[in-house]
Design an enzyme around this catalytic site. Structure first.
Site, mmCIF file in Angstrom:
data_model
loop_
_atom_site.group_PDB
_atom_site.id
_atom_site.type_symbol
_atom_site.label_atom_id
_atom_site.label_comp_id
_atom_site.label_asym_id
_atom_site.label_seq_id
_atom_site.Cartn_x
_atom_site.Cartn_y
_atom_site.Cartn_z
ATOM 1 N N ARG A 178 -53.472 -7.259 -10.172
ATOM 2 C CA ARG A 178 -52.866 -7.275 -8.846
ATOM 3 C C ARG A 178 -53.556 -6.662 -7.755
ATOM 4 O O ARG A 178 -53.800 -7.003 -6.639
ATOM 5 C CB ARG A 178 -51.459 -7.523 -9.004
ATOM 6 C CG ARG A 178 -51.018 -8.627 -9.732
ATOM 7 C CD ARG A 178 -49.532 -8.744 -9.678
ATOM 8 N NE ARG A 178 -48.783 -8.402 -10.811
ATOM 9 C CZ ARG A 178 -47.509 -8.224 -10.987
ATOM 10 N NH1 ARG A 178 -46.722 -8.641 -9.882
ATOM 11 N NH2 ARG A 178 -47.003 -7.955 -12.006
ATOM 12 N N SER A 227 -43.590 -3.331 -17.417
ATOM 13 C CA SER A 227 -42.114 -4.139 -17.560
ATOM 14 C C SER A 227 -41.661 -3.678 -19.237
ATOM 15 O O SER A 227 -42.541 -3.444 -19.954
ATOM 16 C CB SER A 227 -42.160 -5.345 -17.254
ATOM 17 O OG SER A 227 -43.130 -6.094 -18.112
ATOM 18 N N CYS A 282 -40.116 2.076 -10.202
ATOM 19 C CA CYS A 282 -39.327 2.286 -11.563
ATOM 20 C C CYS A 282 -38.198 3.197 -11.247
ATOM 21 O O CYS A 282 -37.340 3.253 -12.026
ATOM 22 C CB CYS A 282 -40.182 2.638 -12.619
ATOM 23 S SG CYS A 282 -40.870 4.303 -12.480
HETATM 24 P P1 NAD Z 1 -46.332 -5.631 -16.192
HETATM 25 O O1 NAD Z 1 -45.493 -5.480 -17.568
HETATM 26 O O2 NAD Z 1 -46.334 -7.151 -15.510
HETATM 27 O O3 NAD Z 1 -47.787 -5.247 -16.208
HETATM 28 C C1 NAD Z 1 -48.132 -4.030 -16.796
HETATM 29 C C2 NAD Z 1 -49.575 -4.160 -17.456
HETATM 30 O O4 NAD Z 1 -49.474 -4.897 -18.445
HETATM 31 C C3 NAD Z 1 -50.610 -4.501 -16.456
HETATM 32 O O5 NAD Z 1 -51.725 -3.879 -16.681
HETATM 33 C C4 NAD Z 1 -50.777 -6.032 -16.770
HETATM 34 O O6 NAD Z 1 -52.069 -6.599 -16.653
HETATM 35 C C5 NAD Z 1 -50.336 -6.025 -18.393
HETATM 36 N N1 NAD Z 1 -49.875 -7.249 -18.872
HETATM 37 C C6 NAD Z 1 -49.106 -8.079 -18.043
HETATM 38 N N2 NAD Z 1 -48.626 -9.239 -18.803
HETATM 39 C C7 NAD Z 1 -49.097 -8.806 -20.050
HETATM 40 C C8 NAD Z 1 -49.193 -9.638 -21.392
HETATM 41 N N3 NAD Z 1 -48.378 -10.762 -21.550
HETATM 42 N N4 NAD Z 1 -49.576 -9.098 -22.468
HETATM 43 C C9 NAD Z 1 -50.233 -7.872 -22.289
HETATM 44 N N5 NAD Z 1 -50.424 -7.249 -21.183
HETATM 45 C C10 NAD Z 1 -49.850 -7.740 -20.089
HETATM 46 O O7 NAD Z 1 -45.652 -4.847 -15.103
HETATM 47 P P2 NAD Z 1 -45.815 -5.000 -13.578
HETATM 48 O O8 NAD Z 1 -45.117 -5.896 -13.027
HETATM 49 O O9 NAD Z 1 -47.439 -4.423 -13.392
HETATM 50 O O10 NAD Z 1 -45.131 -3.451 -13.159
HETATM 51 C C11 NAD Z 1 -43.907 -3.383 -12.618
HETATM 52 C C12 NAD Z 1 -42.913 -2.883 -14.167
HETATM 53 O O11 NAD Z 1 -43.565 -1.650 -14.342
HETATM 54 C C13 NAD Z 1 -41.575 -2.580 -13.601
HETATM 55 O O12 NAD Z 1 -40.729 -3.329 -14.821
HETATM 56 C C14 NAD Z 1 -41.485 -1.141 -13.465
HETATM 57 O O13 NAD Z 1 -40.012 -0.652 -13.933
HETATM 58 C C15 NAD Z 1 -42.475 -0.807 -14.583
HETATM 59 N N6 NAD Z 1 -42.808 0.673 -14.235
HETATM 60 C C16 NAD Z 1 -42.354 1.479 -14.938
HETATM 61 C C17 NAD Z 1 -42.653 2.864 -14.840
HETATM 62 C C18 NAD Z 1 -42.212 3.934 -15.980
HETATM 63 O O14 NAD Z 1 -42.918 5.090 -15.921
HETATM 64 N N7 NAD Z 1 -41.172 3.737 -16.608
HETATM 65 C C19 NAD Z 1 -43.451 3.166 -13.692
HETATM 66 C C20 NAD Z 1 -43.780 2.250 -12.982
HETATM 67 C C21 NAD Z 1 -43.672 0.996 -13.161
#
Ligand code: NAD
Length: 499
Positions: A178, A227, A282
């Protein structure tokens, strides 16, 4: 004009070959600004081959020289700071000052990584036995990968690649599709800083390339942030393939407000931590827990007037409190949660769903939302909304308030506001959450501490940055050596002891 983005492999920009692309938006206008190629498994394999070929020489480069590349990178980051912040704000949607904070918190981990040679030192025992010395050393894993989320497109990639590279690994970064432009620019700055070709590669893509990373036998470790459902999947598939995996997931961060708290400080803290970056953090506070009905009434009243006057604006407006959210799809999801909250019986105190901005009618905007009388069985309490929505869950006393974060499935961050040292100390000791703030709403540890949540906010044993990053990106070898070689004591059939 729509830019066509690329991958960065072997020190050069590489066009996507899969024929698959995803749109990249400018959330403040709703326009498509670029298309990003979505890599296939074959393209990932090329990047891994480049990384694998380059890594042994990088591992053999002395740690101080590796650190000097990061030092130069730091200088270039500072040179390009404003340019990167603007790009980040335009692609993500956050305001420019907030984008600068995103870069700054990444930069601080680069500063930490410059000192990593100190943490790479092993241990040594002279004379552990007759003529025997024993020592340990930390060696890099080889090729490692990072999969990062959309919400911190500068900070989290740097949290991953800076320590890994300082430890002598080669790195494959798979940023969020994104907002991939800033991660690509960071890799190009690392190349400009003198990083050898193939040590930092950026492969853009979606699930297809993520699965290829998880299955590739030459990738030894995977660090993920995103996530919880995806993190859990990454952890189980990666570890089933024998990789070292750390996966950081979602959150529902509570703030407890004790009756003795400084209410001016509390309201400022909750407004900033609940609505900053449109709640797409997060470590955002998404649940406020006032203790006692009187505290709750005062808090809700004061929050409501502040939420009504929040200034939502385009990312380029320096006076905006927050900007648009990342995509229309995400905006629709947040608004659907507001509908769910109303149906579940929560009291909607401020409704920000209908906001539109003149001149930016197609942008992904909404105003701040405030719910009162939210209870633990509601979906808006249980699930991560990741938008500008703050829920107030009232508690009768401290024990009932403490039970809320402790019983929640997530355990990323938490805060307490109080003037009482005993309560603060008890809270820090008993709360079942990984990162705790005392009169601090967003307790993100500094680079030289480690960052990580508990329960379903994190899968794996080690945290990110700080000393844990060195543990994660290296393996320990322990050597027992005997000199002089002339000592002879015959074959022994019992387990050796130094006794
Ligand atoms: P996301 O889980 O949608 O995506 C994260 C990564 O996974 C991206 O690179 C994406 O391309 C990949 N991805 C997405 N769907 C996938 C699938 N089905 N199979 C394999 N890979 C896949 O998360 P997001 O929307 O980009 O980010 C927001 C989330 O991240 C929130 O839940 C937030 O709380 C979390 N977050 C956590 C922390 C932490 O340190 N705990 C820090 C920042 C964000």
């Amino acid at each position: 004009m729509v830019d066509r983005l690329y991958h960065f492999v072997g020190g050069a920009r590489v066009e996507g070959r899969s024929g698959r692309f995803a749109p990249v938006f400018t959330p403040m206008t709703g326009e498509i600004s670029a298309e990003v190629p979505l890599a296939s498994a074959a393209e990932l394999a090329d990047a891994v081959a480049n990384a694998k070929a380059a890594q042994p020489a990088w591992a053999a480069t002395n740690p101080q020289k590796r650190a000097r590349v990061l030092m130069k990178f730091l200088e270039l980051l500072n040179r390009d700071f404003d340019k990167l912040a603007l790009k980040l704000a335009l692609e993500h949607g956050k305001t420019i000052p907030d984008a600068k904070g995103d870069i700054q918190r990444g930069l601080e981990v680069v500063e930490f990584a410059i000192g990593i040679p100190h943490l790479l030192k092993g241990e040594f025992t002279e004379g552990a036995g007759p003529g025997i010395d024993m020592y340990s050393m930390r060696q890099p894993l080889g090729v490692v990968a990072g999969i990062t989320p959309f919400n911190f497109p500068a900070m989290i990639p740097m949290w991953k690649f800076a320590p890994a590279i300082a430890c002598g690994n080669a790195f494959i970064l798979k940023p969020s599709e994104r907002d991939p432009s800033v991660p690509l620019l960071l890799a190009e700055l690392m190349a400009e800083a003198g990083l050898p070709k193939g040590i930092l590669n950026v492969v853009n893509g979606d699930k297809e390339v993520v699965d290829a990373i998880l299955d590739h036998p030459d990738i030894k470790a995977v660090g993920f942030v995103g996530s919880t459902p995806i993190g859990e999947y990454i952890y189980s598939r990666g570890t089933a393939n024998g990789k070292r995996v750390q996966a950081f997931g979602g959150a529902k961060n509570h703030a407890l407000i004790m009756p003795d708290a400084d209410m001016d400080q509390v309201v400022d803290a909750l407004i900033g931590a609940g609505y900053g970056s449109a709640g797409e953090r997060c470590m955002a506070i998404s649940v406020a827990v006032p203790v006692g009905q009187k505290t709750a009434d005062i808090l809700v009243d004061r929050l409501a007037s502040r939420v009504r006057t929040l200034k939502v604006g385009p990312s380029t407006d320096p006076t905006a409190d927050f900007g648009p959210v990342v995509t229309r799809q995400h905006l629709d999801k947040i608004k659907a949660y507001v509908d769910i909250g109303i149906q579940e019986g929560a009291e909607l105190v401020v409704d920000g769903r209908e906001l539109t901005l003149q001149g930016y009618e197609n942008g992904f905007y909404m105003g701040g939302v405030l719910f009162d009388r939210v209870t633990p069985e509601m979906r808006i309490y249980k699930e991560e909304i990741f938008g500008p929505v703050l829920c107030v869950a009232r508690a009768d006393d401290y024990e009932a308030a403490l039970a809320l974060p402790n019983d929640h499935e997530y355990g990323n961050g938490v805060a307490i506001f109080t003037r009482d040292g005993d309560t603060a100390r008890d809270f820090a000791a008993r709360v079942d959450v990984g990162m705790v703030g005392i009169n601090v709403p967003i307790p993100v540890p500094l680079a030289y501490y480690t960052f990580g949540g508990w329960k379903r906010s994190s899968f794996g044993d080690l945290n990110q940055h700080g000393p844990d990053s060195v543990r994660f990106y290296t393996k320990t070898k322990t050597v027992t050596s005997r000199w002089p070689s002339g000592i002879r004591d015959g074959a022994s059939f019992v387990i050796p002891t130094m006794g």
